[in-house]
Design a protein around this motif. Structure first.
Motif, PDB file in Angstrom:
ATOM      1  N   ASN A   1       0.814  -1.209   0.000  1.00  0.00           N
ATOM      2  CA  ASN A   1       0.000   0.000   0.000  1.00  0.00           C
ATOM      3  C   ASN A   1       0.853   1.267   0.000  1.00  0.00           C
ATOM      4  O   ASN A   1       0.479   2.274  -0.604  1.00  0.00           O
ATOM      5  CB  ASN A   1      -0.975  -0.007   1.174  1.00  0.00           C
ATOM      6  CG  ASN A   1      -2.189  -0.840   0.842  1.00  0.00           C
ATOM      7  OD1 ASN A   1      -3.056  -0.394   0.119  1.00  0.00           O
ATOM      8  ND2 ASN A   1      -2.212  -2.071   1.328  1.00  0.00           N
TER       9      ASN A   1
ATOM     10  N   ASN B   1       1.943   1.695  -3.567  1.00  0.00           N
ATOM     11  CA  ASN B   1       0.833   2.252  -4.347  1.00  0.00           C
ATOM     12  C   ASN B   1       0.639   3.738  -4.061  1.00  0.00           C
ATOM     13  O   ASN B   1       0.389   4.521  -4.977  1.00  0.00           O
ATOM     14  CB  ASN B   1      -0.465   1.495  -4.070  1.00  0.00           C
ATOM     15  CG  ASN B   1      -0.512   0.164  -4.772  1.00  0.00           C
ATOM     16  OD1 ASN B   1       0.173  -0.045  -5.766  1.00  0.00           O
ATOM     17  ND2 ASN B   1      -1.310  -0.744  -4.256  1.00  0.00           N
ATOM     18  N   TYR B   2       0.750   4.125  -2.807  1.00  0.00           N
ATOM     19  CA  TYR B   2       0.611   5.535  -2.447  1.00  0.00           C
ATOM     20  C   TYR B   2       1.629   6.380  -3.218  1.00  0.00           C
ATOM     21  O   TYR B   2       1.286   7.407  -3.800  1.00  0.00           O
ATOM     22  CB  TYR B   2       0.788   5.732  -0.933  1.00  0.00           C
ATOM     23  CG  TYR B   2       0.958   7.189  -0.563  1.00  0.00           C
ATOM     24  CD1 TYR B   2      -0.135   8.045  -0.519  1.00  0.00           C
ATOM     25  CD2 TYR B   2       2.226   7.719  -0.315  1.00  0.00           C
ATOM     26  CE1 TYR B   2       0.025   9.394  -0.214  1.00  0.00           C
ATOM     27  CE2 TYR B   2       2.398   9.058  -0.008  1.00  0.00           C
ATOM     28  CZ  TYR B   2       1.295   9.889   0.037  1.00  0.00           C
ATOM     29  OH  TYR B   2       1.457  11.214   0.334  1.00  0.00           O
ATOM     30  N   TYR B   3       2.875   5.937  -3.217  1.00  0.00           N
ATOM     31  CA  TYR B   3       3.912   6.709  -3.904  1.00  0.00           C
ATOM     32  C   TYR B   3       3.729   6.708  -5.424  1.00  0.00           C
ATOM     33  O   TYR B   3       3.985   7.710  -6.087  1.00  0.00           O
ATOM     34  CB  TYR B   3       5.313   6.233  -3.507  1.00  0.00           C
ATOM     35  CG  TYR B   3       5.692   6.691  -2.123  1.00  0.00           C
ATOM     36  CD1 TYR B   3       5.755   8.045  -1.825  1.00  0.00           C
ATOM     37  CD2 TYR B   3       5.964   5.785  -1.113  1.00  0.00           C
ATOM     38  CE1 TYR B   3       6.090   8.487  -0.555  1.00  0.00           C
ATOM     39  CE2 TYR B   3       6.305   6.225   0.166  1.00  0.00           C
ATOM     40  CZ  TYR B   3       6.356   7.576   0.437  1.00  0.00           C
ATOM     41  OH  TYR B   3       6.678   8.017   1.697  1.00  0.00           O
TER      42      TYR B   3
ATOM     43  N   SER C   1       0.821   9.089  -6.178  1.00  0.00           N
ATOM     44  CA  SER C   1       1.079  10.482  -5.830  1.00  0.00           C
ATOM     45  C   SER C   1       2.208  11.069  -6.677  1.00  0.00           C
ATOM     46  O   SER C   1       2.679  12.171  -6.419  1.00  0.00           O
ATOM     47  CB  SER C   1       1.404  10.614  -4.335  1.00  0.00           C
ATOM     48  OG  SER C   1       2.635  10.006  -4.028  1.00  0.00           O
TER      49      SER C   1
END
Length: 169
Positions: A18, A21-23, A26
């Motif tokens: 996760n 995925n966030y990076y 973003s």
């Protein structure tokens, strides 16, 4: 919070996945690549990690690293059509960039030389897309790319066959 969870629960891949995925979402691809390296170190036999890293390395212009990542994914899962297409896409996109650069050349000899180089790179992409299509015959993106490549190389029979397959999907 997720970074703290990764430290506290290193055996639980959900937190690391996760965070990656966030990076990615973003726009911080290099940070995502760094965390993917950690994920691969922890679980080297997860082909999806190598595939994602290949996609990100390609986006960063690290073409040799991307090809190696796709090879690593295929070594783990030889049926991974996305990794095979990824290899083709690396060459295809490099050829597209060469085509854009060639458009700025005013000398005919240099222009012709640039086009020949570009076509050689496009040719390198073809077998990877053909193999990806064999692996995932229903994938429209692979078929569309093949159709364009067959048109580029005046491969009329294959072009027509691919166009028909696209129409029948």
């Amino acid at each position: 919070v997720v970074q703290n969870a990764i430290q506290r629960f290193p055996g639980e891949p959900w937190f690391l996945q996760n965070l990656i995925n966030y990076y990615i979402f973003s726009g911080q691809e290099q940070t995502a690549i760094d965390y993917l390296a950690t994920a691969i170190e922890r679980e080297p036999n997860v082909a999806q990690y190598h595939l994602i890293k290949g996609n990100l390395d390609e986006n960063q212009g690290h073409y040799e690293a991307a090809l190696q990542d796709f090879d690593n994914a295929l070594a783990i899962d030889p049926t991974m059509a996305d990794a095979m297409a990824g290899k083709g896409r690396v060459f295809y996109n490099q050829a597209v960039k060469l085509n854009e650069a060639a458009a700025m050349i005013t000398d005919n000899k240099e222009y012709k030389k640039a086009l020949e180089e570009m076509n050689e790179i496009f040719k390198k992409s073809l077998p990877f897309f053909e193999k990806a299509h064999e692996m995932a015959p229903e994938d429209r993106v692979y078929l569309q790319t093949l159709k364009g490549l067959y048109y580029r190389f005046d491969m009329e029979d294959k072009y027509n066959e691919t166009a028909e397959k696209l129409n029948n999907l």
